[in-house]
Design a protein around this motif. Structure first.
Motif, short mmCIF file in Angstrom:
data_model
loop_
_atom_site.label_atom_id
_atom_site.label_comp_id
_atom_site.label_asym_id
_atom_site.label_seq_id
_atom_site.Cartn_x
_atom_site.Cartn_y
_atom_site.Cartn_z
N VAL A 331 0.84 -1.21 0.00
CA VAL A 331 0.00 0.00 0.00
C VAL A 331 0.87 1.25 0.00
CG1 VAL A 331 -1.68 1.33 1.32
CG2 VAL A 331 -1.95 -1.15 1.10
N GLU A 332 1.86 1.28 0.87
CA GLU A 332 2.72 2.46 0.98
C GLU A 332 3.44 2.75 -0.33
OE1 GLU A 332 4.49 5.76 2.73
OE2 GLU A 332 2.87 4.48 3.50
N SER A 333 3.95 1.72 -0.98
CA SER A 333 4.67 1.94 -2.24
C SER A 333 3.75 2.42 -3.36
CB SER A 333 5.40 0.67 -2.67
OG SER A 333 4.48 -0.35 -3.02
N ASN A 334 2.46 2.12 -3.25
CA ASN A 334 1.51 2.53 -4.28
C ASN A 334 0.93 3.93 -4.05
OD1 ASN A 334 0.59 0.55 -6.57
ND2 ASN A 334 1.21 -0.71 -4.83
N ILE A 335 1.44 4.63 -3.03
CA ILE A 335 1.08 6.04 -2.87
C ILE A 335 1.97 6.91 -3.76
CG2 ILE A 335 0.85 7.91 -1.18
CD1 ILE A 335 0.39 5.86 0.98
N ARG A 336 3.03 6.32 -4.28
CA ARG A 336 3.94 7.06 -5.16
C ARG A 336 3.23 7.50 -6.44
NH1 ARG A 336 8.50 2.34 -5.27
NH2 ARG A 336 9.23 2.47 -3.11
N ALA A 337 3.86 8.42 -7.14
CA ALA A 337 3.33 8.88 -8.43
C ALA A 337 3.15 7.70 -9.36
CB ALA A 337 4.27 9.91 -9.05
N GLY A 338 1.93 7.58 -9.94
CA GLY A 338 1.64 6.49 -10.85
C GLY A 338 1.12 5.24 -10.16
N GLY A 339 1.12 5.23 -8.84
CA GLY A 339 0.65 4.07 -8.10
C GLY A 339 -0.85 4.06 -7.93
N ARG A 340 -1.34 2.95 -7.44
CA ARG A 340 -2.79 2.75 -7.27
C ARG A 340 -3.40 3.82 -6.35
NH1 ARG A 340 -5.28 -2.78 -4.50
NH2 ARG A 340 -7.50 -2.19 -4.57
N TYR A 341 -2.63 4.25 -5.35
CA TYR A 341 -3.15 5.20 -4.37
C TYR A 341 -2.51 6.58 -4.49
CZ TYR A 341 -5.00 0.93 -2.32
OH TYR A 341 -5.65 -0.27 -2.13
N GLU A 342 -2.04 6.89 -5.69
CA GLU A 342 -1.36 8.17 -5.91
C GLU A 342 -2.21 9.35 -5.44
OE1 GLU A 342 0.23 10.89 -9.69
OE2 GLU A 342 -0.69 8.93 -10.01
N LYS A 343 -3.51 9.31 -5.70
CA LYS A 343 -4.38 10.45 -5.39
C LYS A 343 -5.21 10.22 -4.13
CE LYS A 343 -4.68 11.52 -10.27
NZ LYS A 343 -5.54 11.56 -11.46
N THR A 344 -5.00 9.11 -3.45
CA THR A 344 -5.78 8.80 -2.26
C THR A 344 -4.87 8.34 -1.13
OG1 THR A 344 -6.16 6.57 -3.14
CG2 THR A 344 -7.90 8.22 -3.52
N GLY A 345 -3.82 9.11 -0.90
CA GLY A 345 -2.86 8.74 0.14
C GLY A 345 -3.47 8.68 1.53
N ASP A 346 -4.47 9.56 1.80
CA ASP A 346 -5.11 9.54 3.11
C ASP A 346 -5.86 8.24 3.32
OD1 ASP A 346 -6.88 10.17 1.10
OD2 ASP A 346 -8.06 11.57 2.29
N HIS A 347 -6.58 7.80 2.30
CA HIS A 347 -7.30 6.51 2.37
C HIS A 347 -6.30 5.36 2.53
CE1 HIS A 347 -9.64 3.05 1.01
NE2 HIS A 347 -8.82 2.90 -0.01
N ALA A 348 -5.24 5.39 1.75
CA ALA A 348 -4.25 4.30 1.80
C ALA A 348 -3.58 4.22 3.17
CB ALA A 348 -3.20 4.51 0.71
N SER A 349 -3.36 5.37 3.80
CA SER A 349 -2.62 5.40 5.06
C SER A 349 -3.34 4.65 6.19
CB SER A 349 -2.37 6.85 5.49
OG SER A 349 -3.60 7.48 5.85
N LEU A 392 -12.13 3.70 -4.35
CA LEU A 392 -11.47 4.37 -5.48
C LEU A 392 -12.45 4.66 -6.61
CD1 LEU A 392 -8.12 2.35 -5.64
CD2 LEU A 392 -8.51 4.60 -4.65
N GLU A 393 -13.42 3.76 -6.79
CA GLU A 393 -14.37 3.94 -7.89
C GLU A 393 -15.45 4.97 -7.57
OE1 GLU A 393 -17.66 1.38 -10.44
OE2 GLU A 393 -15.99 0.34 -9.49
N HIS A 394 -15.91 4.99 -6.34
CA HIS A 394 -17.10 5.78 -6.01
C HIS A 394 -16.82 7.05 -5.21
CE1 HIS A 394 -19.96 2.78 -7.49
NE2 HIS A 394 -19.12 1.88 -7.01
N LEU A 395 -15.77 7.07 -4.39
CA LEU A 395 -15.56 8.21 -3.51
C LEU A 395 -14.32 9.03 -3.84
CD1 LEU A 395 -16.51 6.87 0.04
CD2 LEU A 395 -17.94 8.03 -1.63
N ALA A 396 -13.32 8.41 -4.44
CA ALA A 396 -12.08 9.13 -4.71
C ALA A 396 -12.28 10.15 -5.83
CB ALA A 396 -10.97 8.14 -5.08
N SER A 397 -11.62 11.28 -5.70
CA SER A 397 -11.66 12.29 -6.77
C SER A 397 -11.02 11.73 -8.02
CB SER A 397 -10.92 13.55 -6.31
OG SER A 397 -11.54 14.10 -5.17
N LYS A 398 -11.60 12.05 -9.17
CA LYS A 398 -11.13 11.52 -10.44
C LYS A 398 -10.64 12.65 -11.35
CE LYS A 398 -14.06 7.41 -10.53
NZ LYS A 398 -14.29 7.39 -9.11
#
Length: 499
Positions: A331-349, A392-398
């Motif tokens: 999860v932590e590595s996917n907070i990086r740019a281009g990762g699954r959680y790039e734009k949802t770091g708060d959720h991932a944390s 990610l599909e319903h609540l995350a900003s797109k």
């Protein structure tokens, strides 16, 4: 893109086939008997497990830190999905202590009123005696000490054991949690609960999730401290209501960290598919589940009555600790740019934290001995990862590409998926896609987004959507036909948030 840590999701147990006999049997029985969406039953059962566990344990995370087993579960679904029935199945036993103790509590309140009148009468007698002593010039030291001693003997108001809440205010909730330190909020129509209680008081709700103490300051009544309380909620809200709430208060709640803490699931629908089988009973067999709930509740009630109540700390075993750390690193590595959680770091944390809480809840529900094992940990990861996809599909900003990918998906549904087409060449998409999308760069980007979200697969793997590649449509996603997934039109009300 930076290389992200890998995690073997393909090795995890399948949702609906967990090696947890009490939990999975109860979930399967509720789905069978009431024909409800699978995820509605799964996440409601998770809430029940964690609501029980929070009475008995806190959990020590492998990376350090002790947290409650409380969880916040927000379910999105249509009206009529039978959440009330599901709650009755999973939380029925938890309601019984409150019902049983309610009459006893009311009797104690009546007795308390009488004791309080007696106490006040004695106070007046003593104060009158003090006044006469002053008037007569007598020594009042003994009377003053007696008055002080009497003041310290004021009868305490009885405390009510209330484990389940449905409609309450933040002041009433805090008051009851001060009396009984474990509570669970349930609602099958969560619009009012979200608007008036949770989002209106998100700072307090965040502190409860973290297990922090809350200092309650009052002007006209005695102040007090909420310390060591645990609070879980499982709330269901309709799609349209949630969209409006997100537009109104969603951004503020995201900034406060509330939405980072929740486990969100779009449960889907079984309306129109709930056919009756005359050879099946409509009553779920929850004997083993209810027996385990009764055991846990009895232990809690007896410890509370005896004044010996306290929570123990539950730890992970060596193998499950390594798996938790591997998931945390993924999860932590996917907070990086281009990762699954790039734009949802708060959720991932908060994902690994929620995994630890659910694993502990499942461990307690199953009655396993010792430390948290691998089975509970892996099942918790499945539940949190599935919920993360919905988040990610319903609540995350797109961004604009993701919005256009939804429009492209709608076109694919209309043109191919609805006609049961399973395969299509990328070259044909380049030829026949809507004009504004008809460029290789855009098509490849949309395919990349839809493949990431598990709507389709591009073959051969890694081809990146080249002209000669083929696209395989996944006819279902999470057990639900993806042609029924939210369309661009349904997302249009959120466009202002996404752009």
């Amino acid at each position: 893109m930076n290389e992200a840590c890998k995690f073997p999701f393909d090795k995890l147990p399948r949702l609906g086939a967990f090696p947890l006999p009490i939990y999975q049997w109860a979930v399967n029985e509720v789905i069978r008997a009431h024909k409800v969406p699978s995820k509605l039953a799964h996440y409601s059962a998770v809430a029940a497990a964690c609501a029980l566990a929070q009475m008995h344990v806190d959990v020590h995370k492998p990376a350090g830190g002790i947290v409650p087993t409380s969880v916040y579960i927000l379910l999105q679904g249509k009206s009529g999905e039978r959440k009330t029935k599901v709650d009755e199945c999973f939380f029925g036993e938890l309601r019984k202590p409150s019902k049983i103790h309610r009459k006893q509590y009311l009797d104690e309140i009546d007795a308390h009123k009488v004791r309080l009148r007696i106490w006040k009468r004695k106070e007046r007698v003593l104060m009158d005696a003090l006044g006469r002593a002053y008037d007569d010039g007598k020594d009042t030291s003994a009377l003053e000490l007696e008055i002080i001693k009497h003041g310290m003997s004021k009868p305490d108001e009885p405390k009510e054991m209330k484990l389940i809440f449905s409609d309450t205010t933040i002041a009433a909730l805090k008051n009851k949690l001060a009396e009984s330190p474990n509570g669970t909020l349930l609602s099958s129509d969560g619009k009012k609960v979200l608007n008036d209680l949770i989002l209106q008081n998100d700072a307090d709700v965040n502190q409860l999730w973290s297990g922090e103490g809350i200092d309650i300051q009052r002007v006209e009544a005695r102040s007090y401290m909420l310390d060591g309380v645990r609070f879980t909620f499982c709330v269901m809200v309709q799609n349209d209501s949630l969209s409006r709430i997100m537009l109104d208060k969603g951004e503020k709640a995201k900034e406060s960290g509330f939405f980072a803490r929740i486990i969100f699931s779009d449960v889907g629908s079984t309306i129109g598919e709930r056919l009756i089988d005359i050879i099946e009973t409509a009553i779920p067999d929850l004997e083993e589940y209810n027996k385990r709930i009764t055991t846990l509740l009895t232990e809690y009630v007896e410890a509370t009555a005896a004044g010996s109540y306290r929570r123990r700390t539950l730890k992970f075993g060596a193998e499950s600790s390594r798996a938790w750390i591997a998931y945390f690193n993924y999860v932590e590595s996917n907070i990086r740019a281009g990762g699954r959680y790039e734009k949802t770091g708060d959720h991932a944390s908060k994902l690994a934290d929620n995994v630890a809480r659910i694993a502990a809840g499942l461990h307690v529900l199953e009655g396993f001995e010792g430390e948290i094992g691998l089975d509970c940990l892996l099942c918790a990861i499945v539940l949190c990862d599935e919920a993360s996809k919905d988040y990610l599909e319903h609540l995350a900003s797109k961004d604009e590409d993701e919005i256009e990918a939804v429009a492209f998906k709608d076109w694919l549904v209309q043109k191919y998926v609805s006609k049961r087409t399973s395969w299509i060449e990328v070259n044909r998409l380049l030829q026949f896609a809507p004009n504004r999308m008809r460029s290789a760069k855009r098509i490849h980007r949309y395919l990349e987004i839809l493949e990431r979200d598990e709507y389709l697969v591009v073959w051969p793997p890694g081809s990146g959507g080249r002209k000669m590649a083929q696209v395989e449509f996944r006819m279902s996603r999470g057990g639900v036909a993806w042609s029924k997934a939210p369309s661009l039109q349904e997302l249009s009300s959120l466009r202002t948030e996404y752009t």
